[in-house]
Design a protein around this motif. Structure first.
Motif, short mmCIF file in Angstrom:
data_model
loop_
_atom_site.label_atom_id
_atom_site.label_comp_id
_atom_site.label_asym_id
_atom_site.label_seq_id
_atom_site.Cartn_x
_atom_site.Cartn_y
_atom_site.Cartn_z
N UNK A 117 42.03 17.24 60.91
CA UNK A 117 41.05 17.49 59.85
C UNK A 117 41.17 18.93 59.35
N UNK A 118 41.27 19.88 60.28
CA UNK A 118 41.37 21.28 59.89
C UNK A 118 42.67 21.56 59.13
N UNK A 119 43.75 20.89 59.52
CA UNK A 119 45.02 21.06 58.79
C UNK A 119 44.90 20.51 57.37
N UNK A 120 44.22 19.36 57.21
CA UNK A 120 44.02 18.78 55.88
C UNK A 120 43.18 19.72 55.02
N UNK A 121 42.12 20.27 55.59
CA UNK A 121 41.27 21.20 54.84
C UNK A 121 42.06 22.44 54.45
N UNK A 122 42.83 22.99 55.38
CA UNK A 122 43.63 24.18 55.10
C UNK A 122 44.63 23.92 53.98
N UNK A 123 45.20 22.73 53.94
CA UNK A 123 46.16 22.38 52.89
C UNK A 123 45.52 22.41 51.51
N UNK A 124 44.18 22.30 51.48
CA UNK A 124 43.43 22.36 50.22
C UNK A 124 42.70 23.69 50.04
N UNK A 125 43.05 24.67 50.87
CA UNK A 125 42.48 26.00 50.72
C UNK A 125 41.09 26.17 51.31
N UNK A 126 40.66 25.24 52.15
CA UNK A 126 39.33 25.34 52.78
C UNK A 126 39.50 25.91 54.18
N UNK A 127 38.91 27.07 54.39
CA UNK A 127 38.99 27.73 55.68
C UNK A 127 37.83 27.37 56.58
#
Length: 117
Positions: free
Chosen positions: A72-82
């Motif tokens: 989930x965190x990797x998916x968020x990071x891929x969209x610029x969400x830290x």
């Protein structure tokens, strides 16, 4: 019992885009001026930007139990969400806080895998 957790936002259209990334899908329902994501059998997260909610923008705190936290965190990071640093509690639960653009806290918590002996 049903649960509706309302997240007060400044701009629903802008927030909708962020929440679509956070949940990995469009809203499950749009009812009037609210977008709703079903997060459990009878549990919903709702975003609302009506003026009556303005004083509460940024004050939401929700924790969602998840599996696959790293994915989930990797998916968020891929969209610029830290996110804040991931913490591991004494009971093995991994917890992380993610803030939406309005400062609302949507935390993710993953319980440890049960040990089979």
């Amino acid at each position: 019992m049903d649960l509706y957790s309302v997240v007060c936002v400044r701009d629903r259209a802008a927030a909708r885009k962020w929440f679509e990334v956070f949940f990995g899908r469009p809203a499950d329902e749009v009812i009037g001026e609210e977008d709703l994501w079903q997060v459990g059998a009878n549990a919903w997260v709702v975003i609302d930007d009506r003026d009556v909610r303005a004083a509460r923008v940024g004050g939401t705190m929700i924790t969602l139990g998840v599996t696959g936290l790293d994915d989930i965190l990797a998916r968020l990071a891929a969209h610029g969400i830290g996110h804040e640093p991931v913490e591991t509690y004494g009971n093995g639960v991994r917890h992380v806080e993610v803030l939406d653009p309005d400062g609302n806290s949507l935390s993710l918590a993953e319980a440890p895998e049960p040990h089979v002996t």
